[in-house]
Design a protein around this motif. Structure first.
Motif, PDB file in Angstrom:
ATOM      1  N   LEU A 103       0.829  -1.192   0.000  1.00  0.00           N
ATOM      2  CA  LEU A 103       0.000   0.000   0.000  1.00  0.00           C
ATOM      3  C   LEU A 103       0.873   1.255   0.000  1.00  0.00           C
ATOM      4  O   LEU A 103       2.030   1.214   0.431  1.00  0.00           O
ATOM      5  CB  LEU A 103      -0.908   0.008   1.233  1.00  0.00           C
ATOM      6  CG  LEU A 103      -1.958  -1.099   1.296  1.00  0.00           C
ATOM      7  CD1 LEU A 103      -2.633  -1.105   2.666  1.00  0.00           C
ATOM      8  CD2 LEU A 103      -3.002  -0.925   0.203  1.00  0.00           C
ATOM      9  N   PRO A 104       0.339   2.389  -0.444  1.00  0.00           N
ATOM     10  CA  PRO A 104       1.111   3.636  -0.365  1.00  0.00           C
ATOM     11  C   PRO A 104       1.431   3.976   1.084  1.00  0.00           C
ATOM     12  O   PRO A 104       0.650   3.701   1.997  1.00  0.00           O
ATOM     13  CB  PRO A 104       0.170   4.674  -0.993  1.00  0.00           C
ATOM     14  CG  PRO A 104      -0.796   3.884  -1.814  1.00  0.00           C
ATOM     15  CD  PRO A 104      -0.957   2.568  -1.118  1.00  0.00           C
ATOM     16  N   ALA A 105       2.587   4.573   1.297  1.00  0.00           N
ATOM     17  CA  ALA A 105       2.962   4.998   2.643  1.00  0.00           C
ATOM     18  C   ALA A 105       1.994   6.065   3.137  1.00  0.00           C
ATOM     19  O   ALA A 105       1.412   6.814   2.353  1.00  0.00           O
ATOM     20  CB  ALA A 105       4.394   5.533   2.648  1.00  0.00           C
ATOM     21  N   LEU A 106       1.833   6.121   4.449  1.00  0.00           N
ATOM     22  CA  LEU A 106       0.900   7.096   5.017  1.00  0.00           C
ATOM     23  C   LEU A 106       1.333   8.528   4.709  1.00  0.00           C
ATOM     24  O   LEU A 106       0.489   9.430   4.649  1.00  0.00           O
ATOM     25  CB  LEU A 106       0.794   6.887   6.531  1.00  0.00           C
ATOM     26  CG  LEU A 106       0.194   5.553   6.975  1.00  0.00           C
ATOM     27  CD1 LEU A 106       0.044   5.527   8.491  1.00  0.00           C
ATOM     28  CD2 LEU A 106      -1.145   5.300   6.314  1.00  0.00           C
ATOM     29  N   GLU A 107       2.616   8.735   4.504  1.00  0.00           N
ATOM     30  CA  GLU A 107       3.079  10.068   4.119  1.00  0.00           C
ATOM     31  C   GLU A 107       2.513  10.463   2.760  1.00  0.00           C
ATOM     32  O   GLU A 107       2.147  11.620   2.533  1.00  0.00           O
ATOM     33  CB  GLU A 107       4.603  10.095   4.097  1.00  0.00           C
ATOM     34  CG  GLU A 107       5.195  11.472   3.886  1.00  0.00           C
ATOM     35  CD  GLU A 107       6.697  11.474   4.013  1.00  0.00           C
ATOM     36  OE1 GLU A 107       7.284  12.569   4.034  1.00  0.00           O
ATOM     37  OE2 GLU A 107       7.284  10.370   4.091  1.00  0.00           O
ATOM     38  N   GLN A 108       2.413   9.474   1.842  1.00  0.00           N
ATOM     39  CA  GLN A 108       1.810   9.743   0.538  1.00  0.00           C
ATOM     40  C   GLN A 108       0.309   9.969   0.666  1.00  0.00           C
ATOM     41  O   GLN A 108      -0.257  10.821  -0.025  1.00  0.00           O
ATOM     42  CB  GLN A 108       2.099   8.589  -0.411  1.00  0.00           C
ATOM     43  CG  GLN A 108       3.580   8.373  -0.697  1.00  0.00           C
ATOM     44  CD  GLN A 108       3.820   7.158  -1.577  1.00  0.00           C
ATOM     45  OE1 GLN A 108       2.933   6.342  -1.799  1.00  0.00           O
ATOM     46  NE2 GLN A 108       5.049   7.042  -2.094  1.00  0.00           N
ATOM     47  N   VAL A 109      -0.334   9.191   1.532  1.00  0.00           N
ATOM     48  CA  VAL A 109      -1.774   9.374   1.757  1.00  0.00           C
ATOM     49  C   VAL A 109      -2.042  10.769   2.305  1.00  0.00           C
ATOM     50  O   VAL A 109      -3.020  11.432   1.925  1.00  0.00           O
ATOM     51  CB  VAL A 109      -2.310   8.302   2.721  1.00  0.00           C
ATOM     52  CG1 VAL A 109      -3.782   8.537   3.042  1.00  0.00           C
ATOM     53  CG2 VAL A 109      -2.117   6.913   2.128  1.00  0.00           C
ATOM     54  N   LEU A 110      -1.154  11.234   3.178  1.00  0.00           N
ATOM     55  CA  LEU A 110      -1.327  12.554   3.778  1.00  0.00           C
ATOM     56  C   LEU A 110      -1.202  13.663   2.739  1.00  0.00           C
ATOM     57  O   LEU A 110      -1.917  14.672   2.810  1.00  0.00           O
ATOM     58  CB  LEU A 110      -0.287  12.743   4.884  1.00  0.00           C
ATOM     59  CG  LEU A 110      -0.351  14.015   5.715  1.00  0.00           C
ATOM     60  CD1 LEU A 110      -1.661  14.097   6.482  1.00  0.00           C
ATOM     61  CD2 LEU A 110       0.827  14.082   6.674  1.00  0.00           C
ATOM     62  N   GLN A 111      -0.316  13.494   1.759  1.00  0.00           N
ATOM     63  CA  GLN A 111      -0.080  14.528   0.754  1.00  0.00           C
ATOM     64  C   GLN A 111      -0.958  14.376  -0.476  1.00  0.00           C
ATOM     65  O   GLN A 111      -1.000  15.298  -1.301  1.00  0.00           O
ATOM     66  CB  GLN A 111       1.398  14.492   0.327  1.00  0.00           C
ATOM     67  CG  GLN A 111       2.397  14.684   1.460  1.00  0.00           C
ATOM     68  CD  GLN A 111       2.274  16.042   2.129  1.00  0.00           C
ATOM     69  OE1 GLN A 111       1.832  17.008   1.511  1.00  0.00           O
ATOM     70  NE2 GLN A 111       2.674  16.118   3.401  1.00  0.00           N
ATOM     71  N   ASP A 112      -1.637  13.254  -0.611  1.00  0.00           N
ATOM     72  CA  ASP A 112      -2.450  13.009  -1.802  1.00  0.00           C
ATOM     73  C   ASP A 112      -3.694  13.901  -1.787  1.00  0.00           C
ATOM     74  O   ASP A 112      -4.491  13.841  -0.843  1.00  0.00           O
ATOM     75  CB  ASP A 112      -2.872  11.539  -1.851  1.00  0.00           C
ATOM     76  CG  ASP A 112      -3.517  11.162  -3.185  1.00  0.00           C
ATOM     77  OD1 ASP A 112      -3.764  12.070  -4.012  1.00  0.00           O
ATOM     78  OD2 ASP A 112      -3.778   9.961  -3.396  1.00  0.00           O
TER      79      ASP A 112
END
Length: 276
Positions: A103-112
């Motif tokens: 899955l995408p890292a939570l850092e990517q989820v936060l910036q998406d």
């Protein structure tokens, strides 16, 4: 409901362990031992362990799951998360997969920008109700050489931008995001205890040279803090107690300092500048 507090050495404990000739233990190792001990004491009680990033250790989460203990910690935004493995059919060959797609890292989820955020009004760390944006999901926390750990992750952010985003992990995927945030914020009373104990009772500032004296004085100071808290609860109203919270005291001290600085500056200018 009882509360157990794990008090462990500071970051220089490895140097102290080497000086004493003892095996060094990290905070995760101490928590691992504490979980086993408390579960042996209370075999039938539901137990939840709340901690900061130092407790966000995969091995600790796996041990908590084995001991039927729910671990709620500040999560790492770069943790390796996976989907569950796909179901096998009779045409599937090879060894069963341990985890599914990464899955995408939570850092990517936060910036998406396409991340869907839900707004909730929560009682935020004893400071009153606050609007918080959150998103959540389930995943398998995995690292090579260990079993995958099912978790529910929660990302929170402040719509006003005054507080940094935070990731929280729970080893109980059945918990809701609101329950996880509520459980994690129960650490606030402990943080207040340590802050006020340090400010008013001198915890962590003892001047004893004997290890035995330090080991004796710290429990007594915490016991004194408990007595003072009980006396205040019996003899004071909630409004009186609110006026003396750490945040209120810091704000009053800051305002007093500004007034004193302004007063000194005015007196200095009157002495230096000639009269008009």
């Amino acid at each position: 409901m009882g509360v157990a507090v794990l008090v462990s050495p500071r970051h220089d404990s490895q140097r102290v362990s080497e000086r004493l000739g003892k095996r060094h233990k990290t905070i995760g190792m101490w928590a691992h031992q504490m979980i086993s001990l408390v579960r042996r004491w209370l075999p039938d009680r539901p137990i939840k362990l709340m901690g900061d990033t130092a407790y966000s250790v995969l091995e600790l989460g796996l041990h908590a799951k084995a001991q039927q203990v729910t671990l709620v910690t500040t999560g790492r935004v770069d943790a390796v998360l996976h989907e569950p493995p796909p179901e096998r059919t009779r045409h599937t060959i090879g060894r069963p997969r341990v985890v599914g797609k990464r899955l995408p890292a939570l850092e990517q989820v936060l910036q998406d920008p396409q991340t869907l955020w839900q707004k909730r009004t929560l009682d935020w760390y004893g400071q009153g109700e606050r609007v918080v944006e959150m998103c959540t999901g389930t995943a398998l926390w995995y690292r090579y050489g260990y079993d995958p750990l099912p978790i529910r992750w929660v990302l929170t952010r402040d719509p006003l931008g005054k507080h940094p985003p935070k990731a929280i992990f729970s080893t109980d995927p059945a918990q809701t995001a609101e329950q996880i945030i509520s459980d994690f914020m129960k650490r606030w009373s402990l943080e207040v205890t340590f802050e006020e104990g340090h400010a008013h009772l001198g915890i962590e500032t003892q001047r004893q040279w004997s290890d035995l004296a330090i080991e004796r004085s710290t429990p007594l100071l915490f016991g004194l803090y408990s007595l003072v808290t009980l006396f205040g609860q019996v003899n004071c109203t909630p409004a009186d107690l609110w006026q003396h919270t750490p945040s209120k005291l810091r704000a009053e001290k800051s305002e007093y300092t500004k007034q004193e600085q302004h007063k000194v500056a005015n007196e200095t200018s009157r002495r230096i500048l000639p009269p008009m």
